[in-house]
Write an enzyme that holds these catalytic residues in place. Structure first.
Site, PDB file in Angstrom:
ATOM      1  N   GLU A 118       0.856  -1.186   0.000  1.00 37.46           N
ATOM      2  CA  GLU A 118       0.000   0.000   0.000  1.00 37.46           C
ATOM      3  C   GLU A 118       0.893   1.236   0.000  1.00 37.46           C
ATOM      4  O   GLU A 118       1.738   1.397   0.884  1.00 37.46           O
ATOM      5  CB  GLU A 118      -0.919   0.007   1.219  1.00 37.46           C
ATOM      6  CG  GLU A 118      -1.724   1.277   1.406  1.00 37.46           C
ATOM      7  CD  GLU A 118      -2.521   1.657   0.165  1.00 37.46           C
ATOM      8  OE1 GLU A 118      -2.334   2.795  -0.324  1.00 37.46           O
ATOM      9  OE2 GLU A 118      -3.331   0.834  -0.313  1.00 37.46           O
ATOM     10  N   ASP A 145       5.443   1.674  -3.053  1.00 39.59           N
ATOM     11  CA  ASP A 145       4.864   1.534  -4.384  1.00 39.59           C
ATOM     12  C   ASP A 145       4.941   0.066  -4.802  1.00 39.59           C
ATOM     13  O   ASP A 145       5.993  -0.568  -4.682  1.00 39.59           O
ATOM     14  CB  ASP A 145       5.638   2.409  -5.377  1.00 39.59           C
ATOM     15  CG  ASP A 145       5.026   2.398  -6.761  1.00 39.59           C
ATOM     16  OD1 ASP A 145       5.195   1.377  -7.474  1.00 39.59           O
ATOM     17  OD2 ASP A 145       4.407   3.399  -7.156  1.00 39.59           O
ATOM     18  N   ALA A 146       3.846  -0.468  -5.292  1.00 36.18           N
ATOM     19  CA  ALA A 146       3.779  -1.898  -5.617  1.00 36.18           C
ATOM     20  C   ALA A 146       4.830  -2.294  -6.646  1.00 36.18           C
ATOM     21  O   ALA A 146       5.422  -3.378  -6.550  1.00 36.18           O
ATOM     22  CB  ALA A 146       2.385  -2.252  -6.133  1.00 36.18           C
ATOM     23  N   ASP A 166      -4.929  -5.106  -6.949  1.00 33.52           N
ATOM     24  CA  ASP A 166      -6.145  -4.357  -6.630  1.00 33.52           C
ATOM     25  C   ASP A 166      -5.794  -2.921  -6.244  1.00 33.52           C
ATOM     26  O   ASP A 166      -6.412  -2.345  -5.360  1.00 33.52           O
ATOM     27  CB  ASP A 166      -6.907  -5.053  -5.498  1.00 33.52           C
ATOM     28  CG  ASP A 166      -8.295  -4.473  -5.277  1.00 33.52           C
ATOM     29  OD1 ASP A 166      -8.877  -3.950  -6.246  1.00 33.52           O
ATOM     30  OD2 ASP A 166      -8.790  -4.530  -4.138  1.00 33.52           O
TER      31      ASP A 166
END
Length: 296
Positions: A118, A145-146, A166
């Site tokens: 997240e 950051d993903a 998601d």
């Protein structure tokens, strides 16, 4: 008479809208460098949403009378990946929201390791305070950051059995999380029988581009839509997809475990399709060509 009737209907609709807005109570607002994160309560539900003044949609809702029940169809649909891998040991979820998906995964698979990504600490704060989100030794949230996390995890040789993408809101798609290069990085994290479950839009100007990009990264994938939902779920694997007919037995095996969450997984196998319903000549999204938000 006809004009009067139409005016009356419009007035009633406006009055109803005002009444609903008046009943929706904002109980918390958390500001961050990214957005405003709000918590509202209405009609027995508590919801998280972003930037309410722009009319953004709810990100997470819980039923205060039955918190175990999943409210949104797309959240329920994200568990369709269990038909392909019904017992994951290592789980990665990109995008926390209120923490619904990882918390259900924790209940279903108490021995699994769960990493949650997240980018916004404010979202983590709100999830913990208002949506019963909890971490433990096997379940951790990473404020990052993903794409950065996934890139590093790939270089470290980490593997996951179940990856949920998601990190999207109702109107915004992070462009760098929807390119061929990113999906290839995700693919390197998959175990041999690992599955990727991506929550995205059931229809938009982006649909064709997004579809061919997933197709370029994974080959054939399952496209999962349900009537009444504006979302679709893309389900892909590093290995070849199992035939649709082989998914009925896992659905029967999972049915009782998922029923408390209001997930009727017996319905899901028949709704999965590998038939392209997009323009396969559309251009693949890449780090050099990713106008995702313009297309959406």
């Amino acid at each position: 008479m006809m004009a009067y009737t139409r005016l009356s209907i419009l007035f009633l609709m406006l009055a109803f809208s005002v009444a609903v807005s008046a009943q929706r109570e904002v109980i918390h607002e958390e500001r961050s460098q990214y957005r405003n994160v709000l918590v509202t309560e209405f009609n027995g539900q508590r919801c998280m949403l972003f930037n309410i003044h722009r009319g953004d949609m709810n990100q997470t809702c819980i039923d205060l009378r039955n918190p175990q029940r999943l409210v949104f169809n797309y959240t329920k649909m994200s568990f369709a990946g269990l038909l392909l891998n019904p017992d994951p040991d290592n789980i990665l979820v990109a995008g926390l929201g209120g923490g619904t998906i990882p918390m259900v995964m924790r209940e279903l698979f108490p021995e699994a390791t769960i990493d949650v990504l997240e980018v916004d600490q404010a979202v983590v704060n709100v999830a913990k305070e208002f949506f019963n989100y909890e971490e433990d030794q096997r379940h951790q949230v990473h404020v990052v950051d993903a794409r950065v996390f996934i890139k590093r995890a790939g270089l470290q040789g980490r593997q996951y059995d179940y990856i949920v993408l998601d990190a999207f809101s109702g109107e915004y798609i992070p462009e760098h999380l929807l390119t061929l290069e990113f999906l290839q990085e995700v693919k390197t994290l998959l175990s041999d029988d690992g599955v990727v479950v991506a929550n995205t839009f059931a229809s938009s100007q982006l649909y064709d581009y997004e579809s061919v990009t997933y197709q370029a990264a994974f080959g054939e994938f399952y496209n999962f839509k349900r009537a009444g939902s504006g979302n679709r779920i893309i389900i892909a694997m590093k290995s070849e997809l199992p035939p649709q007919g082989e998914l009925r037995q896992p659905a029967r095996d999972l049915y009782e475990r998922l029923l408390p969450y209001d997930i009727n997984i017996l319905e899901y196998p028949a709704l999965l399709s590998t038939r392209p319903d997009w323009d396969e000549s559309a251009r693949v999204l890449t780090d050099q060509f990713s106008p995702a938000n313009l297309l959406n």
